[in-house]
Every structure is written in structure tokens, then in C-alpha cells.
Design a protein around this motif. Structure first.
Motif, PDB file in Angstrom:
ATOM      1  N   UNK A  83       0.846  -1.192   0.000  1.00 45.75           N
ATOM      2  CA  UNK A  83       0.000   0.000   0.000  1.00 45.75           C
ATOM      3  C   UNK A  83       0.873   1.230   0.000  1.00 45.75           C
ATOM      4  N   UNK A  84       0.378   2.265  -0.662  1.00 52.08           N
ATOM      5  CA  UNK A  84       1.135   3.511  -0.727  1.00 52.08           C
ATOM      6  C   UNK A  84       0.168   4.664  -0.923  1.00 52.08           C
ATOM      7  N   UNK A  85       0.358   5.704  -0.135  1.00 48.73           N
ATOM      8  CA  UNK A  85      -0.465   6.896  -0.291  1.00 48.73           C
ATOM      9  C   UNK A  85       0.436   8.098  -0.484  1.00 48.73           C
ATOM     10  N   UNK A  86       0.016   9.006  -1.321  1.00 49.33           N
ATOM     11  CA  UNK A  86       0.679  10.308  -1.409  1.00 49.33           C
ATOM     12  C   UNK A  86      -0.221  11.282  -0.669  1.00 49.33           C
ATOM     13  N   UNK A  87       0.189  11.652   0.522  1.00 52.51           N
ATOM     14  CA  UNK A  87      -0.669  12.481   1.361  1.00 52.51           C
ATOM     15  C   UNK A  87      -1.910  11.686   1.724  1.00 52.51           C
ATOM     16  N   UNK A  88      -3.078  12.249   1.452  1.00 51.04           N
ATOM     17  CA  UNK A  88      -4.303  11.530   1.813  1.00 51.04           C
ATOM     18  C   UNK A  88      -4.818  10.729   0.623  1.00 51.04           C
ATOM     19  N   UNK A  89      -4.054  10.730  -0.466  1.00 46.73           N
ATOM     20  CA  UNK A  89      -4.510  10.090  -1.686  1.00 46.73           C
ATOM     21  C   UNK A  89      -3.889   8.697  -1.806  1.00 46.73           C
ATOM     22  N   UNK A  90      -4.710   7.656  -1.580  1.00 41.36           N
ATOM     23  CA  UNK A  90      -4.201   6.290  -1.654  1.00 41.36           C
ATOM     24  C   UNK A  90      -3.933   5.938  -3.111  1.00 41.36           C
ATOM     25  N   UNK A  91      -2.691   5.594  -3.423  1.00 41.63           N
ATOM     26  CA  UNK A  91      -2.327   5.325  -4.812  1.00 41.63           C
ATOM     27  C   UNK A  91      -2.330   3.821  -5.079  1.00 41.63           C
ATOM     28  N   UNK A  92      -1.800   3.072  -4.129  1.00 43.69           N
ATOM     29  CA  UNK A  92      -1.840   1.612  -4.217  1.00 43.69           C
ATOM     30  C   UNK A  92      -2.497   1.110  -2.947  1.00 43.69           C
ATOM     31  N   UNK A  93      -3.517   0.254  -3.101  1.00 42.87           N
ATOM     32  CA  UNK A  93      -4.320  -0.127  -1.941  1.00 42.87           C
ATOM     33  C   UNK A  93      -4.234  -1.613  -1.673  1.00 42.87           C
TER      34      UNK A  93
END
Lengths: 294, 379
Positions: B12-22
Motif C-alpha cells: 500500500x502507498x499513499x501520497x498524502x491523503x490520496x491512496x495510490x496503491x491499496x
């Protein structure tokens, strides 16, 4: 007019247009730069000043006197030391700070502004602060030395330290500019190339030396030429802080020109110094450009 | 399938509050050519960068050849990557570009030259070895970038849309070469693209990614034939998928334009989303019972095939028709409901099933229609 002739005149005008566009700039530069330069060379071949109210042709006498004068060589040596240290130190410090600030750092903006402040600070204000810091009796530098139990130093009054103090101030005044120049260059480097180097197994220092540094070459070339010219022009701090003293330990070329031209009123002799300086800066810049285009 | 070369677990990876990979799980096998396919912004490049070690996942594990590399820095992972912009070292010759990674991986100096020569020959870039990148064409730079990856003999190749900056002709050639090369070298490859043709042609297996999740993983033709979600069906359709609202009732799928037989495909009944691929939609020039007359609005010739756009007051359908088939005139057509094949999805876009239609999905002729007809015969 025939169509062919009209076409030819349009083409001629199109060829001429770029020259017309740069003409106003050339005229202004001519008035302020090229004419004075030619006049300077003219002047350096004459005697003019307190001893000769009307210019009198003396050929290369001014140059002969200049090269025979031990003070000239002292001043040239001072200038060489000053330039030789201020150029690499201000550029090196600027690059190091740019590399540090290029990371995603909290407060990087604020730090950048703080570090750039000396560049925009008026020289007189900076020199006044420096005078206070380097004052032998109540300066900050000696106060700090006192804290760790060291005796005070005559930062601006001891001929062993004065040039060093001036160099420190010169670096302090200019490194921010090079930091900004390098920061802009670093931020426009292609990130993927650095990432490719990472995947190729290059660790941080290796990446810097084998990729970042070579890619910064145009910036470094620009920085060196600018730093060189700036340091050759160093005058304000000398004039305000040391007046070239003690015993000419901080006398640099431009101040030497000023002394001879406007204090001793030996305009022809001062002109000769200025011409020598011009040739030096021009040659050094040329050599650096040669290195760059290699 | 062989041994697992790359395993991702709960990434999982988020940029700020935006989840990019869930929270994504994926296994790629040794020697496999695996393609991550998705629209821009779906997280595929972010995922690739995490595998490379250029970016750290917020959570999850990455295992390479059986060992956990989640916290191993990029420079120590022994992965090679081909970047979209090639990322060649601009100040080095091609030879030094290729040597760079070898030197850093402590390949003995006397072997470096030989390895570079071998790869250069393989890629036909021998005559470029002493040039600098700016003296090369885009296609040549692309080959050098590929060579720089190959010469390393890494555990894994990562490719981030490596063909997208090439013009169409070079891209098609390079695509074919790339596939052949990968099979010859047998190095596990993770390839990211938004181009469905690239994905279909290159992949041993592919994953369709959307909004940071994998919608479906499988062999290209399986994914094409049996899309698990409406998104997959839409993304793998060219031109766009025909989408209709429908209802299953009494062995039929009712839509505003036609009533299709389910052909035994059982469902719970009720509303469904109906997807019809343009190549699986059949038009009839004669009235069909239960079908609405459609106006042929536009015919776009593609060469061996034409696209027929047909409208009714509330929408438009597109069919891809072989040129040697019956070409509708500009006039009316009706949907040949029995011959068309439908994919049915529930309200959430999950697959319910397909109707058989004419286009028997296991018949490869239907899946990649032969290209020889009109053009070849005409010549």
C-alpha cells in the motif's frame, strides 16, 4: 518596382532586422563600456594627474613603472590569494548547501531565504556588521574565542589575519547566489537519470561524482566565471573595512586602481593597472571557457 | 508455473491523503513476461517504483527471488529498469552507459568489454558504442536503454512504458523484438503500460489495474475473453465497449435496443449491465424480432475491417465488421441478438456471465480475426 526587386529588398530587410534590434543596446554599451575601455587604454599610455594637468604621451612608461613596483606585485598576490580562495569556497559552499536543500527538507524554503540574505543585504550594512564581528576589542569573533579561552586576534588589524577576514566576508556575501544557481540546476536535472544510476548500483557519493557533478558542468562553468569577475571586482569591503591595510595586506587590484586614480590622482598609472586587470580577467575567463568546451 | 521470482504482499502507498496503491498482492514467476496494464493514475508506475526500491511502500512486503527486499535500497536490489525517457547518462558514450552498472556490480574488468560487445551485437548497436546519447535517434536510445538493462543480467527487468516515446512503426517492430528477446534471455520482466495492444501482445500474463487495485490477473486471452469486471472489459475494448442497461428475465436479457437470449447463462434475474464488444456485436440488414431499428450514422474503414456506428434516439452502438462480411448500407440495421455475444455485469461491475452468441470464446478465429481478407485478395 518589379516583384523580384521587391522580394530582394524584403530579404535584405529581413537580414538587417536582427542588427537593428540589437543596435540600441550596442549604443548604450558603447557609451558606458566600450568607449571607456578604449579611453582607458589611451589613458594608460599618457601621464595625467597632479603632476601633469594635460595628458602627455609617455608610451609604455606607466606599465614599466607598474611592473617595477613591488607594491603592484604585492597587490597582485593579494588578489590572487583572495580570488583563489573566494571563488572555490563560495562556489563549494553554495553547491554543498544546494545539495542539502535539494532534499525534501522541512523548512527548506525558510533556510533558502535565510541563506540568500547576505546577497541582497547592502554591502555597507554587511561591512558594518562584519566590522563589529571582527573588532579586536569588542567583536563577536574575539568574544567567542574568549569563551573557549583563546587570546583575542586582530582580525582586521593584524596583517596575518586581515586578508583572511576579508576572504571570509567575500565568501559570506556571495555563496548564497551560487547556492541558488546550483539549486535551480539541481532541480532541473533529469531525475530518472539519477534513478537509473541507483538501479545500476551507484551509492550516493558515487552518484554525485559520476552523474550529478558532470551534469552540473554548465552551471559550474557559469558560476566560476561569475565568481571570478565578482572577486576581481572586490572593492566595497576593502574600502569600508580595511582601506587596504594594515600595510597593504588587504590591498586588492580595484582598490589599488582607486588609490592611484582618485587618492594620489595618477590617472595614467591607474589606467595601466586597470588595463592589466582587464587582460587578466579576460584571459582567465577565456581559459575557463576553453576548459568548458573541451 | 515455476518458482516465484517476485512476490508482493499487501503493498500500500499513499501520497498524502490520496491512496495510490491499496493493499495489493501479486506473484510473478521466474522467466515470466508480466504486464501491468491500466489507465494513467491507476498506480502502476508507483507500484513499479516500489519494486525498484525508488520509493518505499507504506505497508506490505516485497520479496525478490525468495528473499525480503522491502528495506533493501534500490542500489543493492540487482534490478534493472528501462525508463520511459530512457534515462541514459547524457555525458557518457554508449559503451560507458553499458559499463556503468557492470563496474558497480564488481564485474571483473576483463569481462566487461566482452559482455558489452555481446549485448551490442544482440541489439545491433555495435556501431553506436562510441557515440553519446544526444547523437542517437529515439529508437537507438531505446535500444541502448534496453542494452544497459540486459548487460547487467539482473534478477528482474522493470520496464516503464519503454515504447511510448517511439513512433508507431518503430514501436511495432521494437515490441516484437522485445518479446523475442525476453523469451531468449528468460529474465523475469515486469512491464508497465496503458496500451492494451502492447499488453496483449507482450504478456505471458497480465494484470489490469484500476484505482490502486488489481482488477484481474491472468493470461491475455483469458482476460480478454472473460473479463472479471466491467472496468476490465471496457479497458480491453477497442473501440470502446458498448454498454447497455439490461434486465435478465425468463431466459432473456432485455435491453432498450434488443432482447438477447441468455443461452443458458443462468443468473439470479434482475437488472444487469450489458457489455458488448464491438467485434462481438452483429448487425443484421433485415428486421429482427424484438430489435429496434438503428440508423447507420457512420462507417469508418480500418482496412480489413470497418467500424459501423449505429444510433437510436438514446444512444449509439459500434460494431467491428470484417470487410468481406455483409456491409450495411447507410440505412437501417437491426441487432442480430442471437449472434451477438454479451458480457453481463452486476450493478457493482462484477462479472455475472456471458451469452454464447456466434462468437464462441474458445474459438481463436473469433478472438483475433484473420487479417488477410479484403486487402490481400484485392492485391
Amino acid at each position: 518596382m518589379t516583384a523580384v526587386a521587391a522580394g530582394a529588398s524584403t530579404r535584405a530587410r529581413a537580414r538587417l532586422a536582427p542588427y537593428l534590434y540589437v543596435l540600441p543596446a550596442l549604443l548604450l554599451l558603447g557609451l558606458w563600456n566600450y568607449y571607456p575601455l578604449v579611453y582607458l587604454i589611451h589613458l594608460s599610455l599618457h601621464r595625467l594627474g597632479a603632476s601633469a594637468p594635460m595628458p602627455r604621451w609617455v608610451g609604455l612608461t606607466n606599465y614599466r613603472e607598474l611592473f617595477a613596483n613591488p607594491l603592484f606585485w604585492r597587490v597582485l598576490g593579494n588578489t590572487a590569494i583572495y580570488t583563489g580562495l573566494v571563488v572555490p569556497l563560495s562556489i563549494g559552499l553554495g553547491l554543498a548547501l544546494a545539495l542539502a536543500l535539494d532534499q525534501r527538507l522541512r523548512g527548506a524554503r525558510l533556510l533558502r531565504t535565510l541563506l540568500y540574505t547576505p546577497v541582497v543585504l547592502p554591502t555597507v550594512a554587511g561591512a558594518t556588521v562584519a566590522l563589529w564581528i571582527f573588532n579586536t576589542d569588542y567583536g563577536l569573533a574575539n568574544y567567542l574565542l574568549g569563551l573557549i579561552g583563546l587570546p583575542p586576534i586582530g582580525w582586521l588589524t593584524d596583517s596575518e589575519y586581515a586578508l583572511g577576514s576579508l576572504i571570509a566576508v567575500g565568501v559570506w556575501k556571495t555563496f548564497g547566489y551560487f547556492m541558488l544557481v546550483y539549486l535551480a540546476a539541481l532541480q532541473s536535472l533529469p531525475q530518472s537519470v539519477l534513478e537509473a544510476a541507483r538501479l545500476d548500483g551507484a551509492r550516493p557519493w558515487d552518484r554525485f561524482w559520476s552523474v550529478t557533478w558532470p551534469l552540473l558542468r554548465p552551471t559550474t562553468w557559469f558560476a566560476i566565471v561569475i565568481a571570478l569577475i565578482l572577486s576581481f571586482q572586490a572593492f566595497d569591503f576593502v574600502n569600508i573595512m580595511t582601506q587596504g591595510g594594515p600595510s597593504n595586506a588587504t590591498n586588492l587590484l580595484v582598490f589599488y586602481v582607486y588609490q592611484n586614480g582618485f587618492q594620489y590622482f595618477r590617472l595614467g598609472f591607474a589606467g595601466a593597472i586597470a588595463v592589466v586587470m582587464f587582460v587578466l580577467v579576460y584571459t582567465l575567463s577565456g581559459l575557463i571557457s576553453l576548459w568548458y568546451s573541451r | 508455473m515455476g518458482k516465484v521470482a517476485l512476490a508482493l504482499a499487501g503493498i500500500a502507498k499513499a501520497h498524502g491523503s490520496n491512496a495510490v496503491v491499496r493493499g495489493l498482492d501479486l506473484e510473478i514467476f521466474e522467466g515470466e513476461f508480466f504486464v501491468l496494464l491500466g489507465p494513467s493514475g491507476c498506480g502502476k508506475t508507483t507500484l513499479l517504483r516500489m519494486v525498484a526500491g525508488l520509493s518505499d511502500p507504506d505497508s506490505g512486503r516485497i520479496a525478490l527471488g525468495g528473499s525480503d527486499v522491502t528495506s533493501v535500497p534500490a542500489e543493492a536490489r540487482n534490478i534493472a529498469m528501462v525508463f520511459q525517457d530512457y534515462a541514459l547518462y547524457p555525458h557518457m558514450t554508449v559503451r560507458n552507459n553499458l559499463a556503468f552498472g557492470l563496474k558497480r556490480h564488481r564485474v571483473p574488468r576483463d569481462q566487461i568489454g566482452g559482455r558489452i560487445e555481446r549485448v551490442a551485437r544482440m541489439l545491433a548497436i555495435e556501431q553506436l558504442l562510441d557515440r553519446k546519447p544526444h547523437q542517437l535517434s529515439g529508437g537507438q536510445q531505446q535500444r541502448v536503454a534496453l542494452g544497459r538493462a540486459i548487460v547487467r543480467e539482473p534478477l528482474l527487468f522493470l520496464m516503464d512504458e519503454p515504447l511510448s516515446n517511439l513512433d508507431a512503426q518503430v514501436r511495432a517492430n521494437t515490441r516484437a523484438e522485445l518479446k523475442e528477446l525476453q523469451h531468449r534471455l528468460g529474465v523475469t520482466t515486469l512491464y508497465v503500460t496503458h496500451d492494451q495492444v502492447e499488453a496483449m501482445t507482450l504478456a505471458d500474463r497480465l494484470a489490469v489495474m484500476n484505482l490502486g487495485r488489481l482488477e484481474q490477473v491472468g493470461r491475455p486471452l483469458d482476460v480478454y475473453r472473460l473479463p472479471a469486471t466491467l472496468f476490465v472489459a471496457q479497458f480491453l475494448s477497442s473501440p470502446r465497449l458498448n454498454l447497455l442497461a439490461g434486465e435478465i428475465a425468463g431466459g432473456t436479457v432485455r435491453t432498450p435496443v434488443a432482447v438477447f437470449p441468455t443461452g443458458g447463462a443462468s443468473g439470479p434475474g434482475g437488472p444487469v449491465q450489458v457489455g458488448i464488444r464491438p467485434e462481438w456485436l452483429r448487425f443484421s440488414p433485415d428486421p429482427v424480432a424484438g430489435s429496434l431499428p438503428l440508423d447507420v450514422a457512420l462507417i469508418e474503414p480500418l482496412g480489413a475491417e470497418v467500424l459501423v456506428h449505429a444510433r437510436w434516439p438514446d444512444g449509439e452502438l459500434v460494431a467491428r465488421v470484417a470487410v468481406d462480411g455483409k456491409l450495411p448500407d447507410r440505412g437501417k440495421v437491426w441487432i442480430d441478438a442471437a449472434a451477438s455475444r454479451l458480457d453481463l455485469f452486476d450493478a457493482d461491475g462484477r462479472r455475472i456471465g456471458s451469452t454464447p452468441g456466434d462468437a464462441e470464446p474458445s474459438n481463436p478465429r473469433e478472438i483475433s480475426p484473420p487479417l488477410q481478407p479484403a486487402a490481400a485478395r484485392g492485391a
